[in-house]
Each structure stands twice: as C-alpha cells, then as structure tokens.
Design a protein around this motif. Structure first.
Motif, PDB file in Angstrom:
ATOM      1  N   LYS A 233       0.198  -1.253  -0.032  1.00 28.63           N
ATOM      2  CA  LYS A 233      -0.388  -0.284  -0.102  1.00 28.63           C
ATOM      3  C   LYS A 233       1.218   1.178  -0.008  1.00 28.63           C
ATOM      4  O   LYS A 233       0.473   1.667  -0.995  1.00 28.63           O
ATOM      5  N   GLY A 234       1.862   1.249   0.808  1.00 30.54           N
ATOM      6  CA  GLY A 234       2.635   2.693   0.648  1.00 30.54           C
ATOM      7  C   GLY A 234       3.494   2.563  -0.509  1.00 30.54           C
ATOM      8  O   GLY A 234       3.287   3.345  -0.998  1.00 30.54           O
ATOM      9  N   PHE A 235       3.658   1.076  -1.288  1.00 29.88           N
ATOM     10  CA  PHE A 235       4.748   1.540  -2.610  1.00 29.88           C
ATOM     11  C   PHE A 235       3.678   2.365  -3.141  1.00 29.88           C
ATOM     12  O   PHE A 235       3.801   3.120  -3.893  1.00 29.88           O
ATOM     13  N   LEU A 236       2.317   1.741  -3.170  1.00 31.60           N
ATOM     14  CA  LEU A 236       1.545   2.371  -4.309  1.00 31.60           C
ATOM     15  C   LEU A 236       0.907   3.440  -4.205  1.00 31.60           C
ATOM     16  O   LEU A 236       1.054   4.173  -4.654  1.00 31.60           O
ATOM     17  N   LYS A 237       0.946   4.221  -2.732  1.00 33.74           N
ATOM     18  CA  LYS A 237       1.169   5.754  -2.760  1.00 33.74           C
ATOM     19  C   LYS A 237       1.897   6.344  -3.191  1.00 33.74           C
ATOM     20  O   LYS A 237       1.828   7.234  -3.165  1.00 33.74           O
ATOM     21  N   ASP A 238       3.164   6.108  -2.961  1.00 32.95           N
ATOM     22  CA  ASP A 238       4.572   7.024  -3.003  1.00 32.95           C
ATOM     23  C   ASP A 238       4.226   6.935  -4.823  1.00 32.95           C
ATOM     24  O   ASP A 238       5.571   7.464  -5.551  1.00 32.95           O
ATOM     25  N   GLY A 239       3.525   6.106  -5.521  1.00 34.60           N
ATOM     26  CA  GLY A 239       3.759   5.683  -7.246  1.00 34.60           C
ATOM     27  C   GLY A 239       4.765   5.166  -7.988  1.00 34.60           C
ATOM     28  O   GLY A 239       5.005   4.710  -9.199  1.00 34.60           O
ATOM     29  N   ALA A 240       4.736   3.704  -7.278  1.00 33.36           N
ATOM     30  CA  ALA A 240       5.452   2.793  -7.631  1.00 33.36           C
ATOM     31  C   ALA A 240       4.975   1.848  -8.052  1.00 33.36           C
ATOM     32  O   ALA A 240       3.844   1.486  -7.680  1.00 33.36           O
ATOM     33  N   LYS A 241       5.575   0.697  -8.730  1.00 31.90           N
ATOM     34  CA  LYS A 241       4.894  -0.066  -9.382  1.00 31.90           C
ATOM     35  C   LYS A 241       5.182  -1.584  -7.932  1.00 31.90           C
ATOM     36  O   LYS A 241       6.392  -1.317  -7.498  1.00 31.90           O
ATOM     37  N   VAL A 242       3.801  -2.536  -8.391  1.00 35.58           N
ATOM     38  CA  VAL A 242       4.399  -3.242  -7.100  1.00 35.58           C
ATOM     39  C   VAL A 242       4.472  -4.481  -8.192  1.00 35.58           C
ATOM     40  O   VAL A 242       3.602  -5.111  -8.824  1.00 35.58           O
ATOM     41  N   LYS A 243       5.393  -5.546  -7.577  1.00 38.79           N
ATOM     42  CA  LYS A 243       5.525  -6.804  -8.632  1.00 38.79           C
ATOM     43  C   LYS A 243       5.980  -8.334  -6.596  1.00 38.79           C
ATOM     44  O   LYS A 243       6.711  -8.450  -6.301  1.00 38.79           O
ATOM     45  N   ALA A 244       4.510  -8.504  -7.138  1.00 42.42           N
ATOM     46  CA  ALA A 244       3.670  -9.299  -6.126  1.00 42.42           C
ATOM     47  C   ALA A 244       4.355 -11.204  -6.525  1.00 42.42           C
ATOM     48  O   ALA A 244       4.318 -10.925  -7.693  1.00 42.42           O
ATOM     49  N   TYR A 245       5.171 -12.023  -5.991  1.00 41.18           N
ATOM     50  CA  TYR A 245       5.357 -13.783  -6.060  1.00 41.18           C
ATOM     51  C   TYR A 245       5.390 -14.317  -5.372  1.00 41.18           C
ATOM     52  O   TYR A 245       6.086 -14.086  -4.146  1.00 41.18           O
ATOM     53  N   VAL A 246       5.261 -15.690  -5.652  1.00 37.82           N
ATOM     54  CA  VAL A 246       4.852 -16.615  -4.552  1.00 37.82           C
ATOM     55  C   VAL A 246       5.904 -17.857  -5.348  1.00 37.82           C
ATOM     56  O   VAL A 246       6.499 -18.392  -6.469  1.00 37.82           O
ATOM     57  N   HIS A 247       7.512 -17.726  -4.106  1.00 38.42           N
ATOM     58  CA  HIS A 247       8.225 -18.329  -4.376  1.00 38.42           C
ATOM     59  C   HIS A 247       8.293 -20.356  -4.301  1.00 38.42           C
ATOM     60  O   HIS A 247       7.929 -19.849  -3.261  1.00 38.42           O
ATOM     61  N   PHE A 248       8.262 -20.688  -5.332  1.00 35.10           N
ATOM     62  CA  PHE A 248       8.030 -22.713  -4.947  1.00 35.10           C
ATOM     63  C   PHE A 248       9.075 -22.888  -4.828  1.00 35.10           C
ATOM     64  O   PHE A 248       9.839 -22.701  -5.789  1.00 35.10           O
ATOM     65  N   VAL A 249      10.079 -23.161  -3.586  1.00 36.20           N
ATOM     66  CA  VAL A 249      10.934 -23.919  -3.194  1.00 36.20           C
ATOM     67  C   VAL A 249      10.912 -25.850  -2.654  1.00 36.20           C
ATOM     68  O   VAL A 249      10.052 -25.874  -2.592  1.00 36.20           O
ATOM     69  N   GLY A 250      11.570 -26.567  -4.415  1.00 29.64           N
ATOM     70  CA  GLY A 250      11.926 -27.426  -3.531  1.00 29.64           C
ATOM     71  C   GLY A 250       9.930 -28.628  -4.688  1.00 29.64           C
ATOM     72  O   GLY A 250       9.721 -28.542  -5.223  1.00 29.64           O
ATOM     73  N   ARG A 251       9.112 -29.495  -3.536  1.00 27.96           N
ATOM     74  CA  ARG A 251       8.115 -29.631  -3.265  1.00 27.96           C
ATOM     75  C   ARG A 251       6.996 -28.640  -3.323  1.00 27.96           C
ATOM     76  O   ARG A 251       5.754 -29.331  -3.387  1.00 27.96           O
TER      77      ARG A 251
END
Length: 185
Positions: free
Chosen positions: A118-136
């Motif tokens: 929310k803070g990043f978006l208010k500052d005008g930055a784009k947000v790249k959210a990701y789920v990192h799958f490790v192993g199984r």
C-alpha cells in the motif's frame, strides 16, 4: 597522438541547425521578436540579421518556404539544451518494488506485506508480488494463485492489476500499477 591528428583530420560535431551562409533556400520566412514575419529573399534576410549583429537560424527547414529566426545562435543552442534537460528531468522513471511470498504464508505476514505494498503504491511505484515455490511446494500452485489474487483484491482501491498471476519457472507473479489520483476540485 592519434592517426587522425597526424593526417590533419578534425572531427566536428554537426550543428543541428543551419545558420547564415549555410542556408541554401532562395526565399525564407523570417520570424522572431525583431522581425516582421514575412517572406524575404535569403540575401535580404542575412542583411537584416547582420545589421542587428545576430545570426539567421533555419528553424524549420521542411516548411515551404523554410522558417528562419534572427537570434544569437549560441544563446539559442543554450536554451535548446536547457529545454532538453528539463524534459529529461520531468520524465518519470518507473520504480518496481518486489514483494515475495511463500505458498504457505500466514495471515500476519500477508497483512504486513500488504501494508508495505500500500505504501509503495501510494508513493507511485509499481508492485511485483510473487510466490516463490521451493522444492516440492510447486504442488501448491493453486494456493499461490489464490494468495496473489487475494493480494490484488485487497489493493484494488490503490492499484490496478497489469498482469494476472502467471507461473514462470518456480515463480508465480502478479504486477500492480498505482491508480492515477484524481485531482479534487
């Protein structure tokens, strides 16, 4: 000493505008503060500039007849550089902030990262959210997609989804861009 200097070659940067004797058109339209905005033959236009101790600069060579301005050329070049610098400064550089989740992220961590987003978006930055799958954990693709969709839904009032969740390798990503704030009148 370079081979160019030995042979008498001098590299010159080509001027972006034609001035005085370099203008080849027979007739030109003379504009400017100290000109009458009329069409003149090239010799009389050069004399007008010379009488004022200024330069005749071809501003619009593709016009019919070409448009020339009576000004001090060095001052004109300085102003052009200044304008280019201002344009470069005003162009906004896009900042992309990344937020990483795991497929088993619990609610407290989710809320913590959501507040950062929310803070990043208010500052005008784009947000790249990701789920990192490790192993199984790759078997929990649905869980990761649900997490990212929930994340995007929570932020829909501040940002819009540019890219829906998609799996690339061991990462499932979603891109959010800040919504343009409407000016209050």
């Amino acid at each position: 000493m370079s081979k160019f200097k030995k042979r008498g070659f001098v590299r010159r940067t080509e001027e972006p505008y034609k001035i005085n004797e370099k203008i080849r058109a027979q007739f030109v339209r003379v504009v400017g503060d100290n000109a009458d905005n009329e069409i003149h033959d090239i010799d009389s236009a050069r004399r007008m500039a010379q009488n004022q101790n200024l330069d005749l600069v071809e501003i619009s060579p593709k016009a019919d007849p070409p448009v020339c301005k009576i000004i001090d050329y060095s001052k004109f070049k300085y102003e052009q550089k200044k304008k280019q610098k201002e344009i470069k400064q005003k162009s906004q550089k896009t900042v992309v902030k990344e937020i990483r989740f795991g497929p088993n992220t619990d609610d407290h961590d989710f809320q913590f990262k959501l507040n950062h987003a929310k803070g990043f978006l208010k500052d005008g930055a784009k947000v790249k959210a990701y789920v990192h799958f490790v192993g199984r954990t790759i078997v929990f693709k649905e869980r990761g997609e649900m997490l990212l969709l929930k994340f995007a839904q929570e932020l829909e009032d501040l940002g819009k989804v540019e890219e829906m969740p998609k799996l690339i390798g061991k990462r499932m990503t979603v891109m959010l861009a800040p919504k343009v704030q409407k000016a209050k009148s």
